[in-house]
Design a protein around this motif. Structure first.
Motif, short mmCIF file in Angstrom:
data_model
loop_
_atom_site.label_atom_id
_atom_site.label_comp_id
_atom_site.label_asym_id
_atom_site.label_seq_id
_atom_site.Cartn_x
_atom_site.Cartn_y
_atom_site.Cartn_z
N PRO A 62 -37.93 65.30 108.59
CA PRO A 62 -38.29 64.35 107.52
C PRO A 62 -37.58 64.59 106.19
CG PRO A 62 -40.25 64.97 108.74
CD PRO A 62 -39.13 65.87 109.23
N HIS A 63 -37.17 65.83 105.92
CA HIS A 63 -36.54 66.12 104.64
C HIS A 63 -35.04 66.41 104.75
CE1 HIS A 63 -40.39 66.01 102.69
NE2 HIS A 63 -40.86 66.82 103.61
N ALA A 64 -34.46 66.22 105.93
CA ALA A 64 -33.03 66.52 106.13
C ALA A 64 -32.15 65.71 105.18
CB ALA A 64 -32.62 66.28 107.57
N ALA A 65 -32.43 64.44 105.01
CA ALA A 65 -31.58 63.61 104.14
C ALA A 65 -31.69 64.06 102.69
CB ALA A 65 -31.98 62.14 104.27
N SER A 66 -32.90 64.24 102.19
CA SER A 66 -33.04 64.64 100.78
C SER A 66 -32.42 66.01 100.55
CB SER A 66 -34.50 64.61 100.34
OG SER A 66 -35.30 65.48 101.11
N GLU A 67 -32.55 66.93 101.49
CA GLU A 67 -31.96 68.26 101.33
C GLU A 67 -30.43 68.20 101.36
OE1 GLU A 67 -33.86 70.42 104.49
OE2 GLU A 67 -35.76 70.58 103.38
N ALA A 68 -29.89 67.40 102.26
CA ALA A 68 -28.43 67.31 102.38
C ALA A 68 -27.83 66.66 101.13
CB ALA A 68 -28.05 66.51 103.62
N TYR A 69 -28.38 65.54 100.71
CA TYR A 69 -27.83 64.88 99.53
C TYR A 69 -28.05 65.72 98.28
CZ TYR A 69 -26.75 60.70 102.25
OH TYR A 69 -26.22 59.83 103.17
N ALA A 70 -29.12 66.50 98.22
CA ALA A 70 -29.33 67.41 97.08
C ALA A 70 -28.23 68.47 97.05
CB ALA A 70 -30.71 68.07 97.16
N ALA A 71 -27.86 68.97 98.21
CA ALA A 71 -26.80 69.99 98.27
C ALA A 71 -25.46 69.40 97.87
CB ALA A 71 -26.72 70.58 99.68
N TRP A 72 -25.20 68.14 98.23
CA TRP A 72 -23.91 67.52 97.97
C TRP A 72 -23.82 66.89 96.59
CZ3 TRP A 72 -24.91 64.92 103.20
CH2 TRP A 72 -24.60 65.81 104.23
N ALA A 73 -24.97 66.64 95.96
CA ALA A 73 -24.97 66.00 94.64
C ALA A 73 -25.78 66.84 93.66
CB ALA A 73 -25.52 64.58 94.73
N GLY A 74 -25.78 68.15 93.85
CA GLY A 74 -26.51 69.04 92.95
C GLY A 74 -26.01 68.91 91.53
N THR A 75 -24.71 68.79 91.39
CA THR A 75 -24.08 68.54 90.09
C THR A 75 -22.99 67.51 90.31
OG1 THR A 75 -22.33 70.20 90.30
CG2 THR A 75 -24.45 70.95 89.38
N ARG A 76 -22.55 66.91 89.25
CA ARG A 76 -21.48 65.93 89.37
C ARG A 76 -20.20 66.61 89.86
NH1 ARG A 76 -20.32 60.42 88.33
NH2 ARG A 76 -18.26 60.27 89.25
N GLY A 77 -19.97 67.84 89.46
CA GLY A 77 -18.79 68.57 89.93
C GLY A 77 -18.82 68.80 91.43
N GLU A 78 -19.97 69.18 91.98
CA GLU A 78 -20.10 69.38 93.43
C GLU A 78 -19.88 68.06 94.18
OE1 GLU A 78 -23.28 73.07 93.21
OE2 GLU A 78 -24.03 71.03 93.48
N PHE A 79 -20.46 67.00 93.64
CA PHE A 79 -20.30 65.68 94.24
C PHE A 79 -18.82 65.27 94.26
CE2 PHE A 79 -19.86 61.09 93.47
CZ PHE A 79 -20.49 60.58 94.59
N ASP A 80 -18.14 65.43 93.13
CA ASP A 80 -16.72 65.06 93.05
C ASP A 80 -15.87 65.90 93.99
OD1 ASP A 80 -17.29 63.09 91.18
OD2 ASP A 80 -16.75 64.34 89.45
N ALA A 81 -16.20 67.18 94.12
CA ALA A 81 -15.45 68.05 95.05
C ALA A 81 -15.63 67.57 96.49
CB ALA A 81 -15.91 69.50 94.90
N LEU A 82 -16.85 67.21 96.85
CA LEU A 82 -17.08 66.72 98.21
C LEU A 82 -16.36 65.39 98.43
CD1 LEU A 82 -18.42 67.09 100.96
CD2 LEU A 82 -20.35 65.77 100.07
N GLN A 83 -16.35 64.52 97.44
CA GLN A 83 -15.65 63.25 97.59
C GLN A 83 -14.16 63.47 97.81
OE1 GLN A 83 -17.33 60.35 98.07
NE2 GLN A 83 -19.05 61.76 97.92
N SER A 84 -13.61 64.49 97.18
CA SER A 84 -12.20 64.83 97.38
C SER A 84 -11.95 65.27 98.83
CB SER A 84 -11.80 65.94 96.41
OG SER A 84 -10.47 66.34 96.62
N ILE A 85 -12.85 66.08 99.37
CA ILE A 85 -12.73 66.53 100.76
C ILE A 85 -12.87 65.35 101.72
CG2 ILE A 85 -13.83 67.91 102.57
CD1 ILE A 85 -14.54 69.92 100.25
#
Length: 140
Positions: A62-85
């Motif tokens: 039930p919490h897999a989506a919220s946990e995953a998106y939290a890990a990938w969008a914890g900060t704008r820098g982390e989000f941007d790095a993942l978007q680059s990958i």
């Protein structure tokens, strides 16, 4: 270990798997946002998706989506790095698929990824915060 074909097909397997996962990741985020903004409790709805056609790696718990998106969008820098990958992986898929013929969906996904920005980060942050006690630092 998995055997997926002749020597060298491991790279193709990885690229194809990433293409499917990235496609699902991007569309699922917007689908989940539509649900949340229409009163859906994502943790309560995830088991429905897991039992139906919406099943994917974000519906395992039930919490897999919220946990995953939290890990990938914890900060704008982390989000941007993942978007680059993600963009690199789509570019690899397009390169690998050149001989396969037209790839309109993959090309469309690449075009969409070129414009990913604040709205997608906000969507991912909303999903991250959809679980009770969920918090994302959007100031990084």
């Amino acid at each position: 270990m998995f055997h997926c074909g002749a020597l060298g097909t491991g790279q193709a397997t990885k690229i194809v798997n990433n293409l499917v996962g990235i496609s699902m990741l991007m569309v699922a985020a917007e689908a989940y946002r539509i649900g949340i903004e229409n009163g859906l409790s994502l943790p309560d709805a995830i088991p429905v998706f897991e039992a139906g056609t919406g099943r994917n790696f974000l519906t395992v718990t039930p919490h897999a989506a919220s946990e995953a998106y939290a890990a990938w969008a914890g900060t704008r820098g982390e989000f941007d790095a993942l978007q680059s990958i993600i963009t690199k992986d789509i570019d690899l898929a397009l390169s690998l698929g050149e001989a396969a013929g037209p790839l309109p969906m993959t090309n469309a996904l690449r075009a969409v990824l070129a414009g990913v920005g604040d709205e997608t980060f906000e969507t991912w942050s909303l999903i991250a915060n959809s679980a009770p006690g969920g918090e994302v630092d959007d100031h990084g």
